[in-house]
Structure formats: structure tokens, C-alpha cells
Enzyme design. Structure first.
Site, PDB file in Angstrom:
ATOM      1  CG  ASP A   1      -2.819  -5.824  -7.508  1.00  0.00           C
ATOM      2  OD1 ASP A   1      -1.612  -5.513  -7.349  1.00  0.00           O
ATOM      3  OD2 ASP A   1      -3.714  -5.463  -6.724  1.00  0.00           O
TER       4      ASP A   1
ATOM      5  CD  GLU B   1      -4.273   3.223  -7.961  1.00  0.00           C
ATOM      6  OE1 GLU B   1      -4.628   3.222  -6.764  1.00  0.00           O
ATOM      7  OE2 GLU B   1      -3.270   2.645  -8.371  1.00  0.00           O
TER       8      GLU B   1
ATOM      9  CG  ASP C   1       0.240  -0.210  -3.785  1.00  0.00           C
ATOM     10  OD1 ASP C   1      -0.219  -0.098  -4.931  1.00  0.00           O
ATOM     11  OD2 ASP C   1       0.005  -1.185  -3.045  1.00  0.00           O
TER      12      ASP C   1
HETATM   13  C1  NOJ Z   1      -1.730  -3.465  -4.011  1.00  0.00           C
HETATM   14  C2  NOJ Z   1      -0.494  -3.570  -4.839  1.00  0.00           C
HETATM   15  O1  NOJ Z   1      -0.820  -3.572  -6.206  1.00  0.00           O
HETATM   16  C3  NOJ Z   1       0.269  -4.811  -4.454  1.00  0.00           C
HETATM   17  O2  NOJ Z   1       1.427  -4.906  -5.208  1.00  0.00           O
HETATM   18  C4  NOJ Z   1       0.591  -4.756  -2.977  1.00  0.00           C
HETATM   19  O3  NOJ Z   1       1.238  -5.946  -2.601  1.00  0.00           O
HETATM   20  C5  NOJ Z   1      -0.683  -4.601  -2.181  1.00  0.00           C
HETATM   21  N1  NOJ Z   1      -1.383  -3.434  -2.606  1.00  0.00           N
HETATM   22  C6  NOJ Z   1      -0.420  -4.492  -0.671  1.00  0.00           C
HETATM   23  O4  NOJ Z   1       0.312  -3.366  -0.403  1.00  0.00           O
END
Ligand code: NOJ
Length: 977
Positions: free
Chosen positions: A633, A559, A556
Site C-alpha cells: 500500500d 502476513e 493478499d
Molecule cells: C490491501 C492490499 O494491499 C490492497 O492492494 C487491496 O486493494 C486491499 N487490501 C483490499 O483488498
């Protein structure tokens, strides 16, 4: 997310983050748009748009200042080399831009433009910077894995002072028509221009120039303003040398260096691709006007918190590959550039005959590609089908990795399962309620204080016993590992990262320090081969203790997300391996991290070689080779549910089809109907994962009140029943890049009315047409029928449509997923519900045969051990099924000599797997009197019972062959006459 300031002690950090997140988060509020640049806040984008406006204002008097030096053009072995001269001032001064046009065996053409002075490293950097002087030329090394063989058959058709024409491609049907002055390239297929580069003369390579101080003002008058030699007065220089946004100043040691080009798709009204954006599949125009965007589509990978819908705003990943569609023709371009990129799109009607007053007019889609720096490097695909275009693109960038089979089952995630006991309990509850799932996920809270490769030992006392419990039912664990490494003493991973010099550097050459989940952090520089090697060592079972063979990884924030950085990412003047600026490589960054983790999972102990599973949030062209992605998200809203399908379709047609969206919505608490509808839709996402934000209520499917629990269980079982069809679709994606879920234009490129349909799709080549319901309280839905085939309801066998173009209204009460079966297809299924995909591996199959108008049908099954690479040495079964006349046959695809394959463990075990039943939907009435039919398999003839059901009401006739018993891996046939 910028500006979080928490202490680094576990609980303090945790509470502080939760508190801050709560402060920042409110379901009604979308992304803070002002945290991200608009085109007019991004210097090079603004300059290039101004360049385009200036050209448009000048109209026919505008001439592009780029021309090819005709006397230096050479063509040899499929490649043309030349110099493009850019005139840079009124006195006629020029800069030299080396041009290469190469013609590849696949029929793809490549146009590359560089800058001579920078190739020669003959420039001065500002601020004493030590970064590289060349234009970034290593994107190819990351994105491209094949397909670069040059077509030595390409030939010069004609050459003169004005230009050169090269014929190339299949049967020499393609032509590149290069005009020297001004420089342009028209790509023709069968004599007709499809794509033209520099059609509107917007090519702009901002050449290197020294920064000159402005003439000193007369004494007493102070001035700090500066200017530059040889610059036309009209240019806006305000962002040439540095640029400030949101309090961060970018130092730009090389000054302005953007590359821009206009590309026109002649006669094409629709363009698709360039993910990732939350908007319609058919891309909108971007220069204002009703229904259009004001800003170009942006590609600058970013952690866009709670993104807004129907927007050209950038998201987490970038694939600068676009295809254009008109009736019976698809073409495409791939803009290989890893820097921040913007793409303007406009459509213009062009009358074929000026006297015809619009009659027979065609639409040209005009695009304008603008990148901050790097080479101009464009691949041109002339189709003519969507399949041809994606095949050529994935020959270059690679196809989807054949996934671990469990990876296409259901994934249960939330931020966070708080302890190993919690995980075990969730696992038990799924079993108690007979709900299948394959994978449970651990988000960042499983770590000790966000130190990856460690466990929060109070809560995860015995990770191995957790893994073992999961393994008992063939289930897996995915743990998150992010690229930011906590900057704290005594943490081995950070100490190794920094002492080995493997972290990303700041502009001064020190380790870049930024803020992310752990607080102060360093970032692994996964561009560095040494960093990949080191990263690999961290995943060994004896290094990342508590992990087992059934542990896989989630990457995660790659970017990369830097909470206190410009636009929530790294400063562009940070420095990566090889001396490249972050600016050069930004959009590749996520892929390099994903790649490092993929490499690490290939082998975690001596002698092990297994298919990795790594989910990534950030991606670039080529990421499809490494795993799956999800759309980040989203929110628990009907609008976000609706937005997911076009986004996943866009991924699919752009070569990265292993894609999904957080089922249920990440932020917020979905109402029960929404959650049910989301699972129904998610059951048809290639990547199917439920996920929820740390503040969201628990929403595991078994927690829900009826009828929702049953609705969701049915959706999950449907997914599991169809896993053989999904896996076969993944196999095809792996072979030729074809999307796993396919939009109408892709399957029906002759049907213009379907070109902007993006809320329904076919699953692989199964003929299953799915239209998820994405609106509240909807109990019917309209499905667009793209051809004249028969379409049957999946569940009731009702014959619903026989004619193209019809918007068919079907009943879709909450418990129903609108799924149609198109005539002419056969797809495999496994009908015994079990707890996980692994437990189904040796179950018998059901084949569903959907008769087409002509009474025929065909389909496939591909299956292997779903885990190792043994399929590469023949350990797989690939059958073609066919119903023709009254004979149903199952044979090895491509006439493969399966008998002589030396069978390994899996194939031996699989040898007993049989066909249980065959269902014929739309069976002819001539079968009604039959009770038994003859099966011939492995040299033996047996009779099999046939149960015929005549048509009733709207339901089509169907027949069921029961207890077929033929081995699925054998060749066999059934005589239905
Ligand atoms: C951002 C991610 O997009 C999300 O899916 C994740 O739960 C959070 N970071 C925490 O790791």
C-alpha cells in the site's frame, strides 16, 4: 487497522468499512508507527542489543561464552559435527549446542546450531501448553528445494587443539577456519577472510530454562516477582516469560529462546538485500549517527498501512539473504530462520597497517542478526561475483517461476471494479482508445459479503460472460482470494475449514478467531498438507463457479493481516500444523498460503496442467517459485514513486525479481504528471500493475486528458513492444536467479562509484539502461554511466556517452522516458501495437543491434507458448544473435539440435514467425554505399535491402535491414561485407 467492528451484513459491512477507512485515512498521515514495535519494545531484540553493548563496553576483555569441545569434533563426507558449549554462569555450568558445518557441492557452506535438550524434547512447557519442544527445524522444508548435496571433496587442511581448517569449494579455493575457543568461523577465499561468524562475540542462543518462583518473601511482604535459576544478574528478564504490546499479551510457553550472531564482512563497505524495506538499496547503518537509522532492519511480515519511506521498519515480506560488495568481490549470507528477526548494521574502518594512520584502511561491515527463536542456520556464499552469489542462493531456494506470458503485460486493477458490466466497459474502453492491456483485476468487493469463492450476485450477474468477453482478446481476469475465511454459519468454505480441522488454532487449541475484511474470520493453516489439498479443491472450475481458464488469483493479507491482532497480525502463541507456534513460523506464513494457491492453480480440471499466476503480498525466501509480489500500500506521491525502484531492485537481487509497485500509488489521487511518470517507470517494473484504493478517483489511462493519455499509451506500447526482451530476461531469472532489472553493482561489480546507485537499472542483459524520472517538474535527468561503452538514446539514436563515471544529463520532458542502449547488445522487439500480449504471439520480430566500441554485439531471444509446461519437453525456441566483423548470425543457443525436436501445436504455428527488420544502431560508415546484403537461411541465399542513415548532428549512423523474412526459429546469417 485494529479494532474494526462492523456487522456482517453486506452493505452495512461495506459502508461501515468505507466509513472506518475514511476515518483512518488521510493522505498526509503515514503509518501509525506506534502500532509496530521498535527494537526496544521487542524483548529479545532489546536483550541482544544490550548484549552487544555490554560486549562493546568490555572491549578486549569481552570473551564470548561459546566454545567447541575439541575432543568431540568429527569430520566426515563433507560435514563437520561438534558440540558447542555455552557457559551460562559464573560457576561454569554449560549447555550443549550441537553444531554442524556442511560444505555443499555448489561451494556454499552451511552452519547450523541447535540446542541438545530441546532436540531431546527434554523441557517443560508452561501453561500446560502442547506446542513442540524442539527449536523450529522445518524452515528448510519450505524454503529449500535443492542444492544440499554435500561436497565430499572438502578436506581437513589442518586440525589442532585450537581449531580446524577445512578447504572446500571450486578448486579448493575456499577455507572455513573454525576456532574453538571462543567459537568463531572465518570463511576465506584465496586465503583472505571474507566473512567471519561470531567475529565480535555476539553469538547468543538463549537456552531453555525453567521458570522459578522467587524465594518467598518474609511473611506479610507480598511479591509476585519471579526469577530463574542460573541467570547472570545483569540480564533483563522482564520479557522472558510474557510480553505485552498494544494491549496484547504473548504467553511464551517456552520462555526466552532467541538466537543471535554477529557476521562481519571483511573489507566490504556495501551490503544489500534483506527485503522488504522502503529504503536505499545499499543498506544503511542502524545504530544511530548522521544519515543512519536508530533501529535495526526488522523482518516480521506485517500489514503496514501507508508505510513510511527511508525506514528499517518491517513490511509485508521477508528474505533474510544479504550480500556484501567490494570492488570485484561479492559474498553473501542467508539466515534461514522464519521467526521475527532484526538485523543491525555498522561499518568500521580497519587500518591494514596500524602505522599507516588510515592509509590503505578498509571498511568492514558488521552485522548482528537477532531472531526470536528457531535454529541458528546460516548459509555462506563466497562469490566472487553477484551472479555467482545469486546462483548459489537460488540453487537452494529455487528460481523465479517462468511466468505466464500475459503476466508480464499490463495489469489494470482498482479496489474495485464494481460489476461485470463495469469490467466489460473498462475492457471496451481500453480497446476504443487503442491502449494495450492483458489483465483486469477484481478486489474484495466482487464477493458476496467477503466470502471468498462466491460472487456478489447483484453486481456480478454473469461472470462467465465477463470472462468470455476478456478472452475474446486474449485477456485475463484476476480475482482476489485472501486467507481469512468468514466465520459465519451457512458458508460452505468456513464449515469445511473448521469441520476438517484445517484452521489455525489459538493457544488453547480452539479455532483462532480474528478480525479482517469479512469481520470475524478463521484462517486456513496452509502449513498443513491436508489444508493444501482441500484448498486445491476449492479452485476447480466446477467449485469456484464463474471462473474460467483465463481466471487467475491474487493472494493478499497473508502476513497474515489480523486487524485486531498484535501488530495487525496473529498472536505469536497461536498454533499451526505440527504443533508449532505462530512465533516459530510467522515469516513463512505468507509463502505457505501462496504455495497452496499455486498448487490449486496448477490443475483446475482433469488433464489440465498450466503455469499458475498468483500475486502475493507476503513472501519469504522461496516465494519466487510461486509467482509475483508487489510492494503493497504505497501512496500517490512523488516520494513513493521514487522509493519503488530501490525496493524492486532489492527484490531482484534477493532472488524474487518478479516484483512491482502499485502504479499511480494506492492511496490518494495522483496529479496527472505523477501518473504519467509512474506509468513510464512502471513500464520497466517486472510486474506492471496500476492499482488504486477504494476512495481514489477512477484513473484508467483512457480517462486522462491529453497529453497524459498519449504519454501513458506510449509507455504501455513500449512495454508491449519489448515483451520478447522481458520474457527472455524472465527466462534467465528462471535459469540462474539473475535479476530482471539490475542495479549498477550487479552489472558492474568492478565499478565502486556505482555501488550506491539505485535509481537506474539495466533490463536483463538487453543493455537497456533506464532511469525513471521521479521528481515533479523535472525535464532533465542525470544518468550514471558505469563503463566506457557507447550509449545511445533509445528513441533518437543519439550517441550520448562513451566514458565511464560520467553523470550524463539527458533531456527528459514529460513525454520522454530516459532509456539508453548500451553498445554491444542485441535485443528483440515486436513493433506492431496490439490489444494484448496473446494477440502478439505470432507477430514477426524486430531485432535491434547496438554496435559496441569494438563493432560487435550479441543478444538472445527465448520464446515458448507462454502458458504450459511444454517448454520442459523442448517446446521452445532459444536463439543467440551475434554481430562479429561483417557477419550477423542467429543460431540455437548451446548448439541445440532444434531440427530433431518433435514439434507440438505451438511450435508448429510458431514456425512461420519471421524476423521483419533488423536495426543496426551505430552502423559503420563503410556500410553507407550498400543497398542490399545477402541473407542465408534454410539453405537458401536471398538479398535483403539495407537502408543506411548516416550520422547527423548528435545522432549516430544507423542502418535498417527491411523485410528480412528469415524464420526466427531457423539458423540464418547475414553477410554485411
Ligand atoms: C490491501 C492490499 O494491499 C490492497 O492492494 C487491496 O486493494 C486491499 N487490501 C483490499 O483488498
Amino acid at each position: 487497522m485494529a479494532g474494526l467492528r462492523c456487522s456482517s451484513r453486506t452493505w452495512t459491512t461495506y459502508l461501515c468499512l468505507v466509513a472506518l477507512l475514511c476515518l483512518f485515512w488521510s493522505p498526509a498521515v503515514a503509518v501509525k508507527e506506534h502500532d509496530f514495535k521498535k527494537c526496544d519494545q521487542s524483548g529479545f531484540c532489546k536483550r541482544n542489543r544490550a548484549y552487544a553493548d555490554n560486549a562493546a563496553t568490555q572491549g578486549t576483555t569481552w570473551t564470548s561464552p561459546y566454545k567447541v569441545l575439541s575432543e568431540q569434533v568429527s569430520f566426515k563426507d563433507g560435514s563437520l559435527n561438534a558440540i558447542v558449549l555455552k557457559t551460562i554462569n559464573a560457576e561454569g555450568a554449560t549447555v550443549e549446542l550441537p553444531l554442524t558445518v556442511s560444505f555443499l557441492k555448489s561451494g556454499t557452506a552451511r552452519v547450523t546450531v541447535d540446542e541438545k535438550i530441546r532436540q531431546q524434547k527434554n523441557i517443560e512447557l508452561r501453561h500446560g501448553s502442547q506446542v513442540r519442544k524442539e527449536r523450529y527445524n522445518e524452515a528448510e522444508g519450505w524454503a529449500i528445494v535443492g542444492g544440499l548435496d554435500v561436497d565430499t571433496e572438502a578436506t581437513v587442511a589442518s586440525q589442532g587443539d585450537a581449531g580446524i581448517k577445512i578447504t572446500y569449494g571450486p578448486e579448493a579455493a575456499y577455507e572455513a577456519d573454525i576456532t574453538y575457543s571462543p567459537f568463531s568461523v572465518a570463511f576465506k577465499r584465496d586465503g583472505v577472510t571474507q566473512i567471519k561468524l561470531n567475529d565480535r562475540g555476539l553469538m547468543n542462543m538463549e537456552h531453555w530454562r525453567p521458570k522459578l518462583e522467587k524465594d518467598a518473601k518474609p511473611e506479610g511482604e507480598e511479591s509476585t516477582e519471579e526469577t530463574v535459576a542460573e541467570t547472570p544478574a545483569a540480564e533483563d528478564e522482564s520479557t522472558w516469560w510474557d510480553e505485552t504490546f498494544g494491549g496484547n499479551t504473548d504467553s511464551k510457553p517456552r520462555g526466552p529462546e532467541s538466537v543471535a550472531l554477529d557476521i562481519t564482512f571483511h573489507g566490504y563497505e556495501h551490503v544489500y538485500g534483506i527485503p522488504e524495506h522502503a529504503g536505499p538499496l545499499s543498506l544503511r547503518e542502524t545504530r544511530g549517527g548522521e544519515g543512519n537509522y536508530e533501529d535495526p532492519y526488522r523482518l516480521y511480515n506485517a500489514d503496514v498501512f501507508e508505510y513510511i519511506l527511508d525506514s528499517p521498519m518491517t513490511l509485508y515480506g521477508a528474505i533474510p539473504f544479504m550480500q556484501a560488495q567490494r570492488k570485484d568481490s561479492t559474498v553473501g549470507v542467508f539466515w534461514l530462520n522464519a521467526a521475527e528477526t532484526w538485523v543491525d548494521i555498522t561499518k568500521a574502518k580497519e587500518a591494514k597497517n596500524p602505522l599507516a594512520l588510515g592509509i590503505g584502511s578498509k571498511t568492514n561491515t558488521q552485522t548482528h542478526w537477532i531472531s526470536e527463536n528457531g535454529l541458528m542456520d546460516i548459509f555462506v556464499f563466497l562469490g566472487p561475483t553477484p551472479r555467482d552469489v545469486i546462483k548459489s542462493y537460488t540453487e537452494l531456494t529455487g528460481t523465479t517461476a517462468l511466468p505466464q506470458e500475459f503476466a508480464i503485460g499490463y495489469h489494470q486493477c482498482r479496489w474495485n471494479y464494481v460489476s461485470d458490466d463495469d469490467v466489460k466497459e473498462v475492457d471496451r474502453k481500453f480497446d476504443k482508445f487503442n491502449i494495450p492491456y492483458d489483465v483486469i483485476w477484481l478486489d474484495i468487493e466482487y464477493t458476496d459479503d467477503k466470502k471468498y469463492f462466491t460472487w456478489q450476485s447483484d453486481m456480478f450477474k454473469d461472470p462467465i460472460s465477463m470472462g468470455q468477453q476478456l478472452d475474446a482478446h486474449g485477456r485475463k481476469l484476476v480475482t482476489i482470494i485472501d486467507p481469512h475465511i468468514k466465520n459465519v454459519g451457512g458458508y460452505r468454505v468456513d464449515e469445511e475449514l473448521t469441520s476438517k480441522g484445517l484452521a489455525v488454532k489459538n493457544k488453547e487449541g480452539g479455532n483462532f478467531d480474528g478480525w479482517c475484511w469479512p469481520g470475524s474470520s478463521h484462517w486456513i493453516d496452509a502449513f498443513n498438507p491436508a489444508a493444501i489439498k482441500w484448498w486445491t479443491s476449492l479452485f476447480k472450475y466446477d467449485s469456484f463457479k464463474g471462473t474460467m481458464k483465463n481466471t487467475f488469483i491474487w493472494n493478499d493479507m497473508n502476513e497474515p493481516s489480523v486487524f485486531n491482532g498484535p501488530e495487525v497480525t496473529m498472536p505469536k502463541d497461536n498454533i499451526h500444523h505440527g504443533g508449532w507456534e505462530h512465533r516459530d513460523v510467522h515469516n513463512l506464513n505468507g509463502m505457505t498460503f501462496h504455495n497452496a494457491t499455486y498448487e490449486a492453480l496448477l490443475s483446475r480440471e482433469k488433464g489440465e496442467l498450466r503455469r499458475p499466476f498468483v500475486l502475493t503480498r507476503s513472501f519469504y525466501s522461496g516465494s519466487q517459485r510461486l509467482g509475483a509480489m508487489w510492494t503493497g500500500d504505497n501512496q500517490a506521491s512523488w516520494e513513493h514513486l521514487g522509493a519503488a525502484v530501490p525496493m524492486i531492485l532489492a527484490q531482484g537481487i534477493s532472488g524474487f525479481p518478479f516484483a512491482g509497485a502499485d502504479v499511480g500509488g494506492f492511496f490518494g489521487n495522483p496529479e496527472l504528471d505523477l501518473q504519467s511518470r509512474w506509468f513510464q517507470a512502471g513500464a520497466f517494473y517486472p510486474f506492471f500493475r496500476g492499482h488504486a484504493h477504494i476512495d481514489a478517483r477512477r484513473r484508467e489511462p483512457y480517462l486522462l486528458a491529453e497529453p497524459h493519455r498519449s504519454i501513458i499509451t506510449s509507455a504501455l506500447r513500449l512495454r508491449y513492444a519489448l515483451l520478447p526482451a522481458w520474457y527472455t530476461a524472465f527466462f534467465h531469472a528462471n535459469q540462474d536467479g539473475s535479476p530482471i532489472i539490475r542495479p549498477m553493482y550487479w552489472t558492474h561489480p568492478s565499478d565502486e562509484a556505482g555501488f550506491d546507485v539505485d535509481d537506474q537499472f539495466f533490463v536483463g542483459s538487453t543493455g537497456l539502461l533506464v532511469k525513471p524520472v521521479v521528481e515533479k517538474d523535472k525535464t532533465t535527468t542525470d544518468i550514471y554511466i558505469p563503463d566506457d561503452e557507447h550509449y545511445f538514446d533509445y528513441f533518437t539514436y543519439e550517441k550520448l556517452a562513451t566514458h565511464k563515471g560520467k553523470h550524463l544529463t539527458v533531456n527528459a520532458p514529460l513525454e520522454t522516458i530516459p532509456v539508453l542502449m548500451r553498445g554491444g547488445h542485441i535485443f528483440p522487439r515486436r513493433d506492431i501495437p496490439r490489444r494484448s500480449s496473446q494477440l502478439m504471439r505470432f507477430d514477426d520480430y524486430t531485432l535491434v543491434v547496438v554496435l559496441g566500441k569494438d563493432g560487435k554485439a550479441q543478444g538472445e531471444l527465448y520464446v515458448d507458448d507462454g502458458d504450459s509446461f511444454d517448454y520442459r519437453s523442448g517446446q521452445y525456441v532459444h536463439k543467440a544473435f551475434k554481430l562479429e566483423g561483417s557477419t550477423f548470425t542467429s543460431s540455437n543457443v548451446g548448439g541445440r539440435d532444434f531440427a530433431s525436436v518433435k514439434k507440438g501445436t505451438w511450435l508448429k504455428q510458431f514456425a512461420n514467425v519471421a524476423v521483419d527488420k533488423i536495426i543496426f544502431v551505430g552502423a559503420p560508415s563503410s556500410w553507407s554505399s550498400k543497398k542490399e546484403v545477402e541473407l542465408e537461411s534454410e539453405g537458401k541465399k536471398t538479398s535483403v535491402s539495407l537502408d543506411f542513415h548516416k550520422a547527423e548532428g548528435g545522432r549516430a549512423a544507423f542502418a535498417v535491414l527491411g523485410r528480412v523474412g528469415a524464420k526466427i526459429s531457423a539458423d540464418w546469417s547475414v553477410n554485411l561485407s
